[in-house]
Design an enzyme around this catalytic site. Structure first.
Site, PDB file in Angstrom:
ATOM      1  N   GLU A 218      71.244 -50.391 -75.193  1.00  0.00           N
ATOM      2  CA  GLU A 218      72.622 -50.892 -75.195  1.00  0.00           C
ATOM      3  C   GLU A 218      73.632 -49.853 -74.727  1.00  0.00           C
ATOM      4  O   GLU A 218      74.780 -49.853 -75.157  1.00  0.00           O
ATOM      5  CB  GLU A 218      72.950 -51.461 -76.575  1.00  0.00           C
ATOM      6  CG  GLU A 218      72.022 -52.629 -76.913  1.00  0.00           C
ATOM      7  CD  GLU A 218      72.423 -53.427 -78.135  1.00  0.00           C
ATOM      8  OE1 GLU A 218      73.443 -53.100 -78.760  1.00  0.00           O
ATOM      9  OE2 GLU A 218      71.698 -54.389 -78.460  1.00  0.00           O
ATOM     10  N   ASN A 241      71.805 -47.234 -83.297  1.00  0.00           N
ATOM     11  CA  ASN A 241      70.527 -46.530 -83.226  1.00  0.00           C
ATOM     12  C   ASN A 241      70.413 -45.935 -81.831  1.00  0.00           C
ATOM     13  O   ASN A 241      70.757 -46.596 -80.847  1.00  0.00           O
ATOM     14  CB  ASN A 241      69.347 -47.464 -83.518  1.00  0.00           C
ATOM     15  CG  ASN A 241      69.550 -48.844 -82.951  1.00  0.00           C
ATOM     16  OD1 ASN A 241      70.301 -49.644 -83.493  1.00  0.00           O
ATOM     17  ND2 ASN A 241      68.904 -49.119 -81.831  1.00  0.00           N
ATOM     18  N   SER A 242      69.970 -44.715 -81.756  1.00  0.00           N
ATOM     19  CA  SER A 242      69.868 -44.050 -80.457  1.00  0.00           C
ATOM     20  C   SER A 242      68.980 -42.827 -80.592  1.00  0.00           C
ATOM     21  O   SER A 242      69.055 -42.100 -81.576  1.00  0.00           O
ATOM     22  CB  SER A 242      71.270 -43.634 -79.988  1.00  0.00           C
ATOM     23  OG  SER A 242      71.183 -42.919 -78.775  1.00  0.00           O
ATOM     24  N   GLU A 444      67.987 -61.421 -89.092  1.00  0.00           N
ATOM     25  CA  GLU A 444      68.318 -60.014 -88.779  1.00  0.00           C
ATOM     26  C   GLU A 444      67.425 -59.150 -89.681  1.00  0.00           C
ATOM     27  O   GLU A 444      67.512 -59.229 -90.906  1.00  0.00           O
ATOM     28  CB  GLU A 444      69.796 -59.743 -89.065  1.00  0.00           C
ATOM     29  CG  GLU A 444      70.214 -58.278 -89.012  1.00  0.00           C
ATOM     30  CD  GLU A 444      69.931 -57.590 -87.682  1.00  0.00           C
ATOM     31  OE1 GLU A 444      70.499 -57.995 -86.674  1.00  0.00           O
ATOM     32  OE2 GLU A 444      69.116 -56.626 -87.670  1.00  0.00           O
ATOM     33  N   GLU A 513      68.009 -56.618 -79.855  1.00  0.00           N
ATOM     34  CA  GLU A 513      67.460 -55.258 -80.014  1.00  0.00           C
ATOM     35  C   GLU A 513      65.939 -55.327 -79.849  1.00  0.00           C
ATOM     36  O   GLU A 513      65.171 -54.928 -80.719  1.00  0.00           O
ATOM     37  CB  GLU A 513      67.856 -54.637 -81.374  1.00  0.00           C
ATOM     38  CG  GLU A 513      69.342 -54.457 -81.554  1.00  0.00           C
ATOM     39  CD  GLU A 513      70.059 -55.751 -81.911  1.00  0.00           C
ATOM     40  OE1 GLU A 513      71.060 -56.065 -81.242  1.00  0.00           O
ATOM     41  OE2 GLU A 513      69.612 -56.449 -82.823  1.00  0.00           O
ATOM     42  N   GLU A 531      67.886 -59.915 -75.797  1.00  0.00           N
ATOM     43  CA  GLU A 531      69.120 -59.219 -75.441  1.00  0.00           C
ATOM     44  C   GLU A 531      68.673 -58.055 -74.547  1.00  0.00           C
ATOM     45  O   GLU A 531      68.395 -58.247 -73.376  1.00  0.00           O
ATOM     46  CB  GLU A 531      69.843 -58.778 -76.713  1.00  0.00           C
ATOM     47  CG  GLU A 531      71.229 -58.271 -76.464  1.00  0.00           C
ATOM     48  CD  GLU A 531      71.880 -57.756 -77.727  1.00  0.00           C
ATOM     49  OE1 GLU A 531      73.088 -57.959 -77.877  1.00  0.00           O
ATOM     50  OE2 GLU A 531      71.191 -57.132 -78.566  1.00  0.00           O
ATOM     51  N   GLU A 537      78.976 -58.939 -77.099  1.00  0.00           N
ATOM     52  CA  GLU A 537      79.486 -58.440 -78.380  1.00  0.00           C
ATOM     53  C   GLU A 537      80.223 -57.103 -78.242  1.00  0.00           C
ATOM     54  O   GLU A 537      81.153 -56.828 -78.979  1.00  0.00           O
ATOM     55  CB  GLU A 537      78.331 -58.313 -79.380  1.00  0.00           C
ATOM     56  CG  GLU A 537      77.257 -57.330 -78.933  1.00  0.00           C
ATOM     57  CD  GLU A 537      75.971 -57.414 -79.765  1.00  0.00           C
ATOM     58  OE1 GLU A 537      75.619 -58.526 -80.181  1.00  0.00           O
ATOM     59  OE2 GLU A 537      75.335 -56.373 -79.991  1.00  0.00           O
TER      60      GLU A 537
HETATM   61  C1  NOJ Z   1      73.163 -57.574 -83.082  1.00  0.00           C
HETATM   62  C2  NOJ Z   1      73.006 -58.777 -82.220  1.00  0.00           C
HETATM   63  O1  NOJ Z   1      72.978 -58.416 -80.865  1.00  0.00           O
HETATM   64  C3  NOJ Z   1      74.145 -59.702 -82.509  1.00  0.00           C
HETATM   65  O2  NOJ Z   1      74.104 -60.809 -81.650  1.00  0.00           O
HETATM   66  C4  NOJ Z   1      74.091 -60.126 -83.957  1.00  0.00           C
HETATM   67  O3  NOJ Z   1      75.207 -60.899 -84.255  1.00  0.00           O
HETATM   68  C5  NOJ Z   1      74.066 -58.924 -84.882  1.00  0.00           C
HETATM   69  N1  NOJ Z   1      73.096 -57.991 -84.465  1.00  0.00           N
HETATM   70  C6  NOJ Z   1      73.742 -59.330 -86.304  1.00  0.00           C
HETATM   71  O4  NOJ Z   1      72.414 -59.705 -86.403  1.00  0.00           O
HETATM   72 CA    CA Z   2      72.823 -56.118 -79.850  1.00  0.00          CA
END
Ligand code: NOJ
Ligand code: CA
Length: 731
Positions: A218, A241-242, A444, A513, A531, A537
């Site tokens: 990202e 995170n990186s 998540e 992620e 993604e 976002e």
């Molecule tokens: C990162 C995701 O890319 C995003 O779409 C999501 O809303 C958040 N994490 C929470 O899970």
């Molecule tokens: Ca993300």
């Protein structure tokens, strides 16, 4: 003649005439001096070079056997040979241009000597392959998979005599190769400390790159010549995170040579192995594979013998647009293993999602601003149903969000079956079904994959029982346990288990992620989207000004080569009143264009329902297809602009999207891709005269015209702008 132990002379039999560094064997030298011939006992067409090695004035003859294959249309050629040390080497030509010069291949192991020299060729074989396969959903229905394969069986000449096979495939849109490690007597598995596959480039090409972060894809993309890439500089970027350890880059990595050849590096079929980054090697334009490791386990990958590595892929094209039409990555994956996936229907969806990212509500309950309530979900369902959108994502519905970002001890926190008290999961599912809107589950994991593994069967069983056929997963944060990274083998295997669990319970997976997509969607077509790059976002909350206007025209030629992306387009309230320091860096017309340009079989109408109210441009989101019969890339240059046309399956309607970077430009669309003798009712959504992504992003003009295949239409794209066109076939 002076004697030197390092000097190598290439000779045509007895006449010594060229001094040459064998490590840099160039095809033109080979061609100029030696004739093609058939290798003794070898099936591949081979070129034999007789080398005379001067070693303290002792002359020793050495024969280099060049095995070469060309793609079916003779566009790309791979040459393989062992050098004087018995080191495997390959090079790649596009027409008569060398794209990859002599590059070595070697491995370092734990508990075994490196495999880097001393090989002999035991056998070679060639095969022609040609099939057409059907995508259950995708950018196109039929995919041609046509290549020439060379398989080289190597064995060490002495010692343990370990075997190594290499498969090379030459396609018209690029080349690929993979290693096969056959059984070794008395050895069960190999622990790989390093794979050292070289990619020797021939110049200081322009690269569109992001850092080879082991934990995140990202970062922004940067444009630099190869020698100027400095990934370590980006360590300071603040991401959840990186882990950047080297001056390396992620794949897909796209570059352009001075002559205009486009080259994109990636990998295909990443299974039970570590993800590959590409490490820069000084100033001689060398890239070397750098696998993502496990600091916890102290290696890069451990593989039970026999095994194959992922394919190392190089897509090669004269025009940038051809890269986007290449299906090389999917072609290098195995056929569908899970059968019918008609339980998953490509769809547009809404979600309780953007409102959290812009701070209107929260994922957690404790804040008092909980977004995922039954009532709110019903509001979104009503909106979706009223507008023909078939899915609803609800994030923050389950317990655990109070202990998410920023907490180190995230193991055992999230619960994937227990809703917060203000969210009636069953009722939301029921209400959605009644209205023709299916719930997209959200899991998540907070990058605690062991917690997810434990609950996975229960969670997916529950989805199955409720008739939920897709889930969006997430892995925000550093991986628990410490020392594992998102792109390492341990996580590759976790992501794989999730896909298989989904297939078992008829659930399609959209991973955020993720491990980078490598075409596994062909084998597991329930792996529908990911993604794997900075999505929408970041515009809501990043403190670096969001995604710059060039982000999407770069993404289209880099990340998008890997597979569908859940970018989540469609933000209409571009100025983000609740986020004074952020905004979307595109015009409204470009937000529409993204539904066509950034492919995914799940496309979100990401904004709040109220922001679509009274907006004529919303009609495009209602109309646009999500599943395609065919795709035509009309024009484009990496990082500058791109226009894509796609024909919707079943209806024969077409949709066209075009985007530009921070520069305004005029683009002429030639509609010759349309059906002969047919007319189309077209609606063109284009930047208004005053449109500008910063000054006036919502200025949009909508015009209706009739179009056929003879039409040519010039459109003006504003800075950060775009256009979207729907073409309804007049029956
Ligand atoms: C990162 C995701 O890319 C995003 O779409 C999501 O809303 C958040 N994490 C929470 O899970
Ligand atoms: Ca993300």
């Amino acid at each position: 003649m002076k004697c030197s132990s390092t000097e190598i002379l290439i000779a045509k039999k007895d006449s010594m005439n060229i001094t040459y560094d064998l490590k840099k064997l160039k095809p033109k030298h080979m061609k100029a001096n030696f004739e093609g011939t058939r290798g003794k006992g070898l099936k591949a067409i081979s070129l034999i070079l007789f080398l005379v090695i001067l070693n303290a004035c002792q002359t020793k003859n050495f024969a280099v056997v060049i095995n070469s294959i060309s793609s079916p249309g003779k566009i790309n050629t791979i040459e393989f040979f062992l050098d004087e040390n018995g080191t495997p080497r390959y090079l790649v030509k596009h027409g008569n241009k060398t794209v990859i010069d002599s590059s070595s291949m070697s491995f370092d192991f734990k508990g075994q000597d490196p495999m880097n020299a001393g090989f002999v060729i035991k056998n070679t074989s060639e095969k022609d392959f040609n099939e057409t396969w059907e995508m259950p959903w995708g950018e196109q229905r039929n995919v041609v998979n046509k290549y020439k394969e060379l398989m080289v069986e190597l064995e060490e000449a002495s010692g343990a005599k370990r075997p190594l096979n290499i498969y090379f495939r030459a396609y018209d849109d690029g080349i690929a190769f993979r290693y096969e490690f056959p059984k070794q007597a008395g050895v069960d598995s190999l622990t790989i400390l390093d794979e050292n596959t070289e990619f020797q480039l021939t110049g200081d090409h322009t690269c569109w790159w992001n850092p080879g972060d082991w934990d995140s894809s990202e970062h922004l993309y940067y444009t630099d010549s190869l020698s100027k890439i400095d990934a370590l500089e980006l360590k300071k970027n603040e991401l959840a995170n990186s882990h950047i350890v080297d001056n390396s880059v992620l794949t897909p990595l796209t570059m352009r040579t001075k002559e205009g050849v486009h080259i994109a590096f990636h990998e295909a079929n990443l299974t039970d192995y570590a993800g590959m980054t590409l490490k820069l090697g000084g100033d001689n334009f060398l890239l070397t594979s750098e696998l993502v490791g496990s600091d916890r386990l102290g290696y890069k990958a451990k593989c039970a013998l026999p095994f194959v590595t992922p394919w190392r892929t190089i897509q090669i094209a004269d025009k940038a647009t051809q890269l986007l039409e290449s299906r090389l990555i999917e072609n290098l994956n195995e056929r569908n293993k899970i059968g019918d996936v008609s339980y998953f229907a490509p769809k547009k969806y809404v979600g309780i999602w953007w409102e959290m990212h812009i701070g209107k509500s929260t994922w957690d309950l404790a804040s008092g601003k909980h977004g995922a309530t039954t009532e709110n979900a019903k509001k979104y369902i009503d909106f979706a149903a009223a507008n023909g959108l078939k899915g609803i994502l609800v994030e923050g519905w389950n317990t655990g969000w109070e202990h998410w970002i920023g907490f180190e001890d995230r193991e055992g926190v999230f619960d994937f079956v227990t809703p917060y008290p203000d969210y009636d999961l069953k009722e939301v599912v029921r209400y959605g079904k009644e209205k023709g809107v299916e719930l997209i589950m959200h899991n998540e994991t907070s990058a605690a994959p062991r917690t997810y593994d434990k609950q996975m069967d229960t969670a997916y069983k529950m989805m199955h029982q409720l008739g939920i056929h897709s889930v969006k997963t997430g892995y925000v944060g550093p991986i628990i346990p410490k020392g594992e990274y998102h792109d390492g083998q341990w996580m590759v295997n976790h992501y794989q288990r999730v896909v298989e669990k989904g297939a078992q319970y008829q659930v399609a997976i959209d991973v955020h992620e993720p491990i980078k997509p490598t075409g596994l969607r062909r084998t597991y077509p329930n792996l529908v989207a990911a993604e794997g790059a900075r999505g929408q976002e970041f515009n809501a909350w990043s403190n670096d000004g969001g995604n710059p206007p060039e982000h999407l025209p770069i993404l289209a030629f880099t990340r998008m080569l890997a597979g569908p992306m859940d970018f989540t387009p469609g933000i209409f309230e571009i100025s983000l009143p609740s986020k004074p320091h952020n905004q979307i860096n595109t015009t409204l017309a470009q937000q529409l264009a993204l539904y066509v340009v950034i492919y995914s079989p799940v496309q979100m109408a990401a904004d709040l329902p109220e922001n679509y109210k009274g907006q004529p441009a919303f009609q495009f989101i209602k109309d646009v297809g999500v599943d395609w019969e065919q795709t035509v890339v009309l024009n484009g240059e990496v990082g500058d602009f791109v226009s894509i046309a796609r024909e919707e399956r079943e209806t024969g309607n077409w949709f066209v999207g075009g985007i530009t970077d921070e520069n305004q430009r005029e683009i002429t669309i030639d509609f010759s891709f349309l059906k002969d003798g047919k007319k189309y009712e077209a609606v063109i959504y284009q930047d208004g005269k005053k449109a500008h992504y910063k000054r006036n992003p919502t200025d949009i003009e909508i015009v209706k015209v009739t179009i056929d295949k003879n039409t040519k239409q010039t459109l003006k794209l504003a800075e950060g702008g775009g256009f979207a066109i729907s073409l309804k076939l007049i029956k």
